[in-house]
Enzyme design. Structure first.
Site, PDB file in Angstrom:
ATOM      1  N   ASN A 184       0.893  -1.167   0.000  1.00 41.57           N
ATOM      2  CA  ASN A 184       0.000   0.000   0.000  1.00 41.57           C
ATOM      3  C   ASN A 184       0.927   1.211   0.000  1.00 41.57           C
ATOM      4  O   ASN A 184       1.555   1.519   1.003  1.00 41.57           O
ATOM      5  CB  ASN A 184      -0.855  -0.074   1.261  1.00 41.57           C
ATOM      6  CG  ASN A 184      -1.947   0.954   1.354  1.00 41.57           C
ATOM      7  OD1 ASN A 184      -2.519   1.133   2.415  1.00 41.57           O
ATOM      8  ND2 ASN A 184      -2.292   1.644   0.274  1.00 41.57           N
TER       9      ASN A 184
ATOM     10  N   ASN B  72      -6.304  11.151  -1.486  1.00 41.80           N
ATOM     11  CA  ASN B  72      -6.403   9.950  -2.303  1.00 41.80           C
ATOM     12  C   ASN B  72      -5.829  10.227  -3.689  1.00 41.80           C
ATOM     13  O   ASN B  72      -5.559  11.370  -4.057  1.00 41.80           O
ATOM     14  CB  ASN B  72      -7.866   9.504  -2.419  1.00 41.80           C
ATOM     15  CG  ASN B  72      -8.446   9.052  -1.095  1.00 41.80           C
ATOM     16  OD1 ASN B  72      -7.816   8.297  -0.363  1.00 41.80           O
ATOM     17  ND2 ASN B  72      -9.645   9.531  -0.776  1.00 41.80           N
TER      18      ASN B  72
ATOM     19  N   CYS C 159      -5.535   7.168   7.173  1.00 43.76           N
ATOM     20  CA  CYS C 159      -4.780   6.279   6.288  1.00 43.76           C
ATOM     21  C   CYS C 159      -3.790   5.524   7.174  1.00 43.76           C
ATOM     22  O   CYS C 159      -2.724   6.029   7.511  1.00 43.76           O
ATOM     23  CB  CYS C 159      -4.056   7.073   5.206  1.00 43.76           C
ATOM     24  SG  CYS C 159      -3.201   6.038   3.997  1.00 43.76           S
TER      25      CYS C 159
ATOM     26  N   ASN D 124      -1.813   2.696   7.042  1.00 39.17           N
ATOM     27  CA  ASN D 124      -0.458   2.281   6.672  1.00 39.17           C
ATOM     28  C   ASN D 124       0.466   3.476   6.476  1.00 39.17           C
ATOM     29  O   ASN D 124       1.647   3.426   6.836  1.00 39.17           O
ATOM     30  CB  ASN D 124      -0.501   1.409   5.416  1.00 39.17           C
ATOM     31  CG  ASN D 124      -0.925  -0.014   5.710  1.00 39.17           C
ATOM     32  OD1 ASN D 124      -0.570  -0.575   6.740  1.00 39.17           O
ATOM     33  ND2 ASN D 124      -1.704  -0.601   4.820  1.00 39.17           N
TER      34      ASN D 124
ATOM     35  N   ASN E 206     -12.986   7.219   8.100  1.00 41.70           N
ATOM     36  CA  ASN E 206     -13.455   7.147   6.722  1.00 41.70           C
ATOM     37  C   ASN E 206     -14.426   5.966   6.629  1.00 41.70           C
ATOM     38  O   ASN E 206     -14.383   5.050   7.436  1.00 41.70           O
ATOM     39  CB  ASN E 206     -12.288   7.019   5.730  1.00 41.70           C
ATOM     40  CG  ASN E 206     -11.293   5.943   6.124  1.00 41.70           C
ATOM     41  OD1 ASN E 206     -11.521   5.188   7.061  1.00 41.70           O
ATOM     42  ND2 ASN E 206     -10.195   5.855   5.413  1.00 41.70           N
TER      43      ASN E 206
ATOM     44  N   GLU F  46     -10.258   0.671  -2.611  1.00 41.87           N
ATOM     45  CA  GLU F  46     -10.222   1.888  -1.810  1.00 41.87           C
ATOM     46  C   GLU F  46     -10.902   3.044  -2.520  1.00 41.87           C
ATOM     47  O   GLU F  46     -10.695   3.274  -3.717  1.00 41.87           O
ATOM     48  CB  GLU F  46      -8.772   2.274  -1.484  1.00 41.87           C
ATOM     49  CG  GLU F  46      -8.142   1.400  -0.417  1.00 41.87           C
ATOM     50  CD  GLU F  46      -6.964   2.073   0.247  1.00 41.87           C
ATOM     51  OE1 GLU F  46      -7.189   3.050   0.999  1.00 41.87           O
ATOM     52  OE2 GLU F  46      -5.825   1.656  -0.001  1.00 41.87           O
ATOM     53  N   ARG F  47     -11.679   3.777  -1.756  1.00 42.10           N
ATOM     54  CA  ARG F  47     -12.328   4.987  -2.245  1.00 42.10           C
ATOM     55  C   ARG F  47     -11.278   5.957  -2.784  1.00 42.10           C
ATOM     56  O   ARG F  47     -10.322   6.304  -2.110  1.00 42.10           O
ATOM     57  CB  ARG F  47     -13.095   5.644  -1.084  1.00 42.10           C
ATOM     58  CG  ARG F  47     -13.767   6.955  -1.398  1.00 42.10           C
ATOM     59  CD  ARG F  47     -14.390   7.577  -0.164  1.00 42.10           C
ATOM     60  NE  ARG F  47     -13.403   7.921   0.861  1.00 42.10           N
ATOM     61  CZ  ARG F  47     -13.663   8.699   1.912  1.00 42.10           C
ATOM     62  NH1 ARG F  47     -14.879   9.170   2.103  1.00 42.10           N
ATOM     63  NH2 ARG F  47     -12.719   8.963   2.795  1.00 42.10           N
TER      64      ARG F  47
END
EC number: 5.1.1.7
Length: 272
Positions: A18, A69, A78, A80, A155, A206-207
């Site tokens: 990621n 994003n 987020c 990670n 989120n 993921e969005r």
């Protein structure tokens, strides 16, 4: 964006594949905006990433983080990227624990030993208005085919428990659910099956980013959703496309522990 900045130093990092671009704005004028995030996210003409994280000064914590994003939209959390930056700041300061301010709250992170980094992602939220959903409904069994579970980790997340996560057409079903009208702010989407005692196999859409090899906030949301359903205990191993991550649902929040990598440093040259 500060148009006077013609060169923007950045770091490329990842947690279980990621991947992130990290820009350190501490002590500097703002350099990042949505348009720059989109340009840098392009994997053919830019750097490529799932999310971009901006480091800024904070009076309440060691550093403040802002997340974009790949499509330029904001994300409050987020996981990670937070772990990766926590590892970087611990190395920078010589501390074995740090606090990071995000729009999801102030998150504690620590050296977990063996090269692993742990971050407390806070408590999951399961009230329909907190996720948020467009209407009141049972968040444990949403009125969507497959009766997924909705969770907020700062989120929105929509988790489907299926027979075989490998068999799901993620590229087809992921965007359909991301834009489902029940989610006014769109949603992250996970497909998961129980792979063993307290072990889950998860795949992620993921969005604002699409298919990713891993997702920290998704891992926390899925572990919590599976725990709510009675499928696992409080200590869970998640097997992702990018590797394994450990989740612990504790009294003080959801702790996520896994590896991080600082891949390279670079400079983005802004066209004049």
């Amino acid at each position: 964006m500060n148009t006077r900045a013609t060169q923007i130093p950045f770091m490329k990092m990842h947690g279980l594949g990621n991947d992130f671009v990290v820009v350190d704005e501490r002590g500097r004028a703002p350099m990042v905006d949505a348009a720059l995030a989109v340009a840098m996210a392009d994997r053919h003409r830019g750097v490529g990433f799932d999310q971009l994280a901006v480091m800024r000064g904070s009076e309440a914590a060691d550093v403040r983080l802002v997340f974009y994003n790949a499509d330029g939209s904001f994300s409050a959390a987020c996981g990670n990227a937070t772990r990766c930056i926590a590892r970087y700041v611990m190395g920078e300061t010589g501390q074995d624990s740090v606090r990071l301010q995000t729009d999801h709250g102030i998150l504690a992170a620590r050296d977990a030993g063996g090269g692993l980094t742990a971050v407390n992602m806070g408590h999951a939220r399961t009230d329909w208005h907190a996720i948020p959903l467009a209407q009141e409904c049972d968040t444990l069994h949403l009125p969507i085919d497959g009766t997924p579970t909705a969770t907020s980790m700062g989120n929105p997340h929509c988790s489907f428990f299926v027979t075989d996560a490998e068999a799901v057409e993620l590229a087809v079903q992921g965007p359909q659910i991301e834009h489902h009208p029940l989610f006014p702010q769109r949603t992250n989407v996970q497909f998961v099956h129980v792979a063993g005692k307290d072990t889950l196999r998860m795949r992620v859409w993921e969005r604002g980013a699409g298919i990713t090899l891993a997702s920290g906030s998704s891992s926390c949301a899925v572990a919590h959703a599976a725990w709510r359903r009675g499928l696992v205990g409080r200590d869970v191993t998640l097997r992702l496309d990018g590797g394994e991550i450990g989740i612990r649902i504790a009294e003080d929040g959801i702790w996520m522990t896994g590896p991080t990598a600082h891949v390279f440093d670079g400079v983005w040259r802004v066209a004049s």
